[in-house]
Design an enzyme around this catalytic site. Structure first.
Site, PDB file in Angstrom:
ATOM      1  N   LYS A 185      -7.579  -1.142   6.737  1.00  0.00           N
ATOM      2  CA  LYS A 185      -7.911  -1.906   5.519  1.00  0.00           C
ATOM      3  C   LYS A 185      -7.021  -3.131   5.382  1.00  0.00           C
ATOM      4  O   LYS A 185      -7.456  -4.210   5.030  1.00  0.00           O
ATOM      5  CB  LYS A 185      -7.691  -1.034   4.266  1.00  0.00           C
ATOM      6  N   HIS A 216       0.855  -1.197   0.000  1.00  0.00           N
ATOM      7  CA  HIS A 216       0.000   0.000   0.000  1.00  0.00           C
ATOM      8  C   HIS A 216       0.885   1.238   0.000  1.00  0.00           C
ATOM      9  O   HIS A 216       1.917   1.276   0.657  1.00  0.00           O
ATOM     10  CB  HIS A 216      -0.908   0.001   1.236  1.00  0.00           C
ATOM     11  N   ASP A 218     -13.659   3.270   6.992  1.00  0.00           N
ATOM     12  CA  ASP A 218     -12.684   3.953   6.140  1.00  0.00           C
ATOM     13  C   ASP A 218     -13.352   4.441   4.857  1.00  0.00           C
ATOM     14  O   ASP A 218     -12.992   5.490   4.325  1.00  0.00           O
ATOM     15  CB  ASP A 218     -11.497   3.046   5.806  1.00  0.00           C
ATOM     16  N   SER A 263      -6.166   4.699   8.538  1.00  0.00           N
ATOM     17  CA  SER A 263      -6.880   4.410   7.289  1.00  0.00           C
ATOM     18  C   SER A 263      -6.220   3.235   6.564  1.00  0.00           C
ATOM     19  O   SER A 263      -6.878   2.273   6.153  1.00  0.00           O
ATOM     20  CB  SER A 263      -6.866   5.670   6.407  1.00  0.00           C
ATOM     21  N   ARG A 300     -12.498  12.939   4.370  1.00  0.00           N
ATOM     22  CA  ARG A 300     -11.171  13.558   4.476  1.00  0.00           C
ATOM     23  C   ARG A 300     -10.738  14.143   3.132  1.00  0.00           C
ATOM     24  O   ARG A 300     -10.100  15.201   3.078  1.00  0.00           O
ATOM     25  CB  ARG A 300     -10.132  12.521   4.940  1.00  0.00           C
TER      26      ARG A 300
HETATM   27  N1  URA Z   1      -3.986   5.726   1.542  1.00  0.00           N
HETATM   28  C1  URA Z   1      -5.011   5.381   2.358  1.00  0.00           C
HETATM   29  O1  URA Z   1      -5.587   4.305   2.229  1.00  0.00           O
HETATM   30  N2  URA Z   1      -5.378   6.221   3.316  1.00  0.00           N
HETATM   31  C2  URA Z   1      -4.785   7.400   3.525  1.00  0.00           C
HETATM   32  O2  URA Z   1      -5.166   8.115   4.413  1.00  0.00           O
HETATM   33  C3  URA Z   1      -3.717   7.776   2.668  1.00  0.00           C
HETATM   34  C4  URA Z   1      -3.336   6.901   1.673  1.00  0.00           C
END
Ligand code: URA
Length: 439
Positions: free
Chosen positions: A190, A85, A164, A186, A171
């Protein structure tokens, strides 16, 4: 009863106070249920943005977000399950290339991604440029794709990380993205919900990143490694540079094209460097490779033998998309106008300001300014010249892809201010700045 407490929670955070685990759980659960309105959640997010959260609060927020939905159980899959990620960048289409590449090496890649966030692009928005492609999968389908293809990319849903899903969208439009605690929660909520064994993080630093300074990026990396360790997950973080956009394309459909070209072996060096470094980490973390050198050999073989490209096509098909896009880019949304930005003098490209490029891409329609705004998947930029490249006067430096000619011309004029030339070649270091494995 809830609104009284909410006012107090916002005020306490605003005044530098701490929230308990229970309060954070109630807040998140209330928001998902609809008891907490957007305006109060936005105020609380802004208070967090300014005042921050300590490690316990950040972990509590992560857990509350993860527990807002189901935690996927992938233990029935008899292969290592590793994801990657990114903390968000401009032109960052790495997931589209890396997912198929690593899956082609025998590692399952369960990927729960996001949409565009602030000035940065999102994997889901890019993939949804492909006609028919679905990212709102149920567990059964996600699991089946992982079993049959080895790769599946979905978004937060009502089933997985609904907190999220809502907070991310809020956000995005309330200038509350660039908070280390909110980013860590966040991302990790996930990742912990998707059933992985291990995770490789691409923590961006530089003007186009949410953590523009490298020490901040390192702190964010460590915060996520800490959360992962608490949950018994192996986490490695690479800190990579986001001063100029990654690769050539910025937008949605146009980034899908660049990703497919990369899978055919045609890519810019910076995109290749970051993708390969992350891929090596994923293969080593999974145990598929015993060294980075062996990992690179496996990745290169998957690429040159066309296996990674095949995986991409299989994933697109499995998720309802038209896999003919792999050979026919005209199936993707096409911008009506192309405006060229040309060099006013001869020299070398010294900087391309990724932050302003990202902001201008949102201006063109590639990202959202309001929660329910529709994005235009056809628009964006193609950088014909990158930092370090030599340019002659009149050379095309960037193509602006626009739906509206007037707006495209305005954006092109503003963009040209953010591509700076110099007489001599700039120093151009590598993209991978640091590797972190410990808190
Ligand atoms: N990627 C995400 O999933 N969340 C964030 O807040 C920033 C990047």
């Amino acid at each position: 009863m809830f609104s009284m407490n909410l006012y107090e929670l916002i005020k306490r955070k605003r005044d530098r106070g701490r929230l308990t685990r229970g309060e954070i759980q109630d807040l998140v659960a209330g928001y998902v249920k609809g008891d907490v309105p957007d305006y109060q959640m936005a105020a609380w997010l802004m208070a967090v943005h300014f005042r921050g959260m300590n490690a316990d609060e950040t972990t509590a927020l992560t857990m509350a977000m993860m527990d807002s939905g189901r935690v996927f159980d992938l233990s029935g899959l008899d292969v290592p399950k590793i994801d990657k990620h990114s903390t968000g960048g401009v032109g960052d289409k790495v997931s589209l290339i890396l997912g198929p590449l690593v899956a082609a090496c025998g590692v399952a890649v369960p990927m729960v991604s996001g949409r565009g966030l602030g000035h940065t692009g999102g994997t889901l928005d890019k993939l949804e440029s492909i006609p028919g492609f679905r990212t709102n999968l149920r567990f059964k389908e996600f699991y089946q794709n992982l079993d049959e293809v080895g790769l599946s990319i979905m978004g937060q849903t009502r089933e997985l990380c609904p907190a999220d899903r809502k907070l991310y969208a809020l956000r995005d439009v309330t200038a509350t993205v660039d908070s280390p605690a909110l980013i860590a929660a966040s991302i990790m909520s996930k990742k912990l919900a998707e059933g992985i064994d291990g995770l490789v993080l691409d923590v961006k630093t530089g003007i186009g990143a949410f953590m523009s300074r490298t020490p901040q990026a390192r702190r964010l990396a460590r915060a996520m490694i800490r959360i992962g360790a608490k949950m018994g997950k192996k986490v490695v973080a690479l800190v990579t540079g986001m001063w100029e956009p990654l690769g050539q394309a910025v937008g949605n459909a146009v980034e899908v094209v660049e990703a497919i070209e990369a899978l055919k072996g045609n890519w810019r060096m910076d995109l290749e460097e970051v993708t390969m470094a992350l891929g090596e980490e994923m293969l080593v973390l999974s145990g598929r490779a015993h060294s980075f050198a062996q990992a690179r050999r496996l990745l290169m073989r998957a690429l040159t033998q066309g296996k990674a490209l095949d995986k991409f096509g299989q994933m697109v098909k499995a998720q309802g998309g038209d896999s003919k896009v792999v050979d026919d880019y005209s199936l993707l949304p096409q911008a009506r106008h192309t405006i060229e930005v040309k060099a006013g003098s001869t020299g070398y490209v010294r900087t391309i300001d990724a932050l302003h490029v990202g902001l201008l891409s949102v201006e063109l329609g590639a990202g959202r300014k309001k929660v329910r705004a529709r994005i235009d998947r056809s628009v964006g930029f193609v950088f014909k010249k990158k930092v370090g490249d030599r340019v002659g006067q009149g050379d095309v430096m960037v193509e602006v892809l626009a739906s509206n000619a007037k707006q495209g011309a305005e954006v092109a004029a503003r963009l040209s201010e953010h591509v700076v030339l110099s007489k001599s070649p700039p120093r151009n270091g590598g993209r991978v700045i640091a590797r972190l494995t410990k808190v």
